[in-house]
Write a protein that holds these residues in place. Structure first.
Motif, mmCIF file in Angstrom:
data_model
loop_
_atom_site.group_PDB
_atom_site.id
_atom_site.type_symbol
_atom_site.label_atom_id
_atom_site.label_comp_id
_atom_site.label_asym_id
_atom_site.label_seq_id
_atom_site.Cartn_x
_atom_site.Cartn_y
_atom_site.Cartn_z
ATOM 1 N N SER A 67 0.901 -1.252 0.171
ATOM 2 C CA SER A 67 -0.034 -0.123 0.028
ATOM 3 C C SER A 67 0.956 1.258 0.060
ATOM 4 O O SER A 67 0.551 2.190 -0.614
ATOM 5 C CB SER A 67 -0.906 -0.142 1.339
ATOM 6 O OG SER A 67 -1.750 1.025 1.331
ATOM 7 N N LEU A 68 1.969 1.321 0.839
ATOM 8 C CA LEU A 68 2.600 2.365 0.950
ATOM 9 C C LEU A 68 3.534 2.673 -0.359
ATOM 10 O O LEU A 68 3.763 3.778 -0.843
ATOM 11 C CB LEU A 68 3.866 2.215 2.312
ATOM 12 C CG LEU A 68 2.852 2.521 3.455
ATOM 13 C CD1 LEU A 68 4.129 1.995 4.658
ATOM 14 C CD2 LEU A 68 2.308 3.900 3.771
ATOM 15 N N SER A 69 4.101 1.479 -1.027
ATOM 16 C CA SER A 69 4.903 1.488 -2.423
ATOM 17 C C SER A 69 3.712 2.084 -3.330
ATOM 18 O O SER A 69 4.293 2.837 -3.885
ATOM 19 C CB SER A 69 5.232 0.209 -2.683
ATOM 20 O OG SER A 69 5.829 0.135 -3.806
ATOM 21 N N GLY A 70 2.550 1.668 -3.520
ATOM 22 C CA GLY A 70 1.585 2.395 -4.211
ATOM 23 C C GLY A 70 1.525 3.629 -4.339
ATOM 24 O O GLY A 70 1.416 4.631 -5.185
ATOM 25 N N ARG A 71 1.322 4.275 -2.730
ATOM 26 C CA ARG A 71 1.170 5.664 -2.663
ATOM 27 C C ARG A 71 2.471 6.465 -2.993
ATOM 28 O O ARG A 71 2.309 7.464 -3.612
ATOM 29 C CB ARG A 71 0.715 5.908 -1.259
ATOM 30 C CG ARG A 71 -0.681 5.203 -0.745
ATOM 31 C CD ARG A 71 -0.674 5.340 0.617
ATOM 32 N NE ARG A 71 -2.096 4.868 1.057
ATOM 33 C CZ ARG A 71 -2.530 4.913 2.377
ATOM 34 N NH1 ARG A 71 -2.071 5.430 3.116
ATOM 35 N NH2 ARG A 71 -3.607 4.318 2.453
ATOM 36 N N ARG A 72 3.598 6.024 -2.792
ATOM 37 C CA ARG A 72 4.577 6.610 -3.162
ATOM 38 C C ARG A 72 4.710 6.775 -4.588
ATOM 39 O O ARG A 72 5.481 7.699 -5.386
ATOM 40 C CB ARG A 72 5.929 5.846 -2.679
ATOM 41 C CG ARG A 72 7.292 6.443 -3.081
ATOM 42 C CD ARG A 72 8.372 5.440 -2.217
ATOM 43 N NE ARG A 72 8.242 4.529 -2.887
ATOM 44 C CZ ARG A 72 9.034 3.251 -2.608
ATOM 45 N NH1 ARG A 72 9.852 3.504 -1.791
ATOM 46 N NH2 ARG A 72 8.893 2.203 -3.330
ATOM 47 N N ASP A 73 4.522 5.857 -5.510
ATOM 48 C CA ASP A 73 4.443 6.067 -6.908
ATOM 49 C C ASP A 73 3.335 6.920 -7.726
ATOM 50 O O ASP A 73 3.630 7.266 -8.691
ATOM 51 C CB ASP A 73 4.262 4.531 -7.481
ATOM 52 C CG ASP A 73 5.267 3.629 -7.111
ATOM 53 O OD1 ASP A 73 6.590 4.044 -6.864
ATOM 54 O OD2 ASP A 73 5.127 2.626 -7.346
ATOM 55 N N GLU A 74 2.544 7.364 -6.849
ATOM 56 C CA GLU A 74 1.687 8.201 -7.353
ATOM 57 C C GLU A 74 1.864 9.564 -7.313
ATOM 58 O O GLU A 74 2.844 10.169 -6.720
ATOM 59 C CB GLU A 74 0.277 8.327 -6.458
ATOM 60 C CG GLU A 74 -0.515 7.002 -6.292
ATOM 61 C CD GLU A 74 -1.814 6.849 -5.337
ATOM 62 O OE1 GLU A 74 -2.013 8.035 -4.673
ATOM 63 O OE2 GLU A 74 -2.327 5.937 -5.355
#
Length: 74
Positions: A67-74
């Protein structure tokens, strides 16, 4: 009762660590517990855990990382 001298800088750091309902004595007691004390306290769950707790924590950790990785990529 004893007196302990600390610098103003150390006192500020201790104040930041102190919980609202805690005295400085309580704080120092909490911070000075040995690793053995922590290990003994942590072991109490083993009598209730059938092995699923470790797996659940691992799965939750992986989900959080994704989840955190996905948010960082946004």
């Amino acid at each position: 009762m004893s007196t302990i001298r600390v610098t103003d800088e150390v006192k500020e750091r201790l104040r930041d660590l102190k919980r609202d309902d805690e005295s400085f004595n309580d704080l120092l007691d909490r911070l000075s517990r040995s690793e053995k004390d922590v290990e003994e306290m942590a072991g109490f769950l083993s009598e209730f855990d059938d092995g699923g707790l470790r797996e659940n924590v691992r799965d939750t950790h992986e989900e959080l990382n994704e989840s955190l990785s996905g948010r960082r990529d946004e």
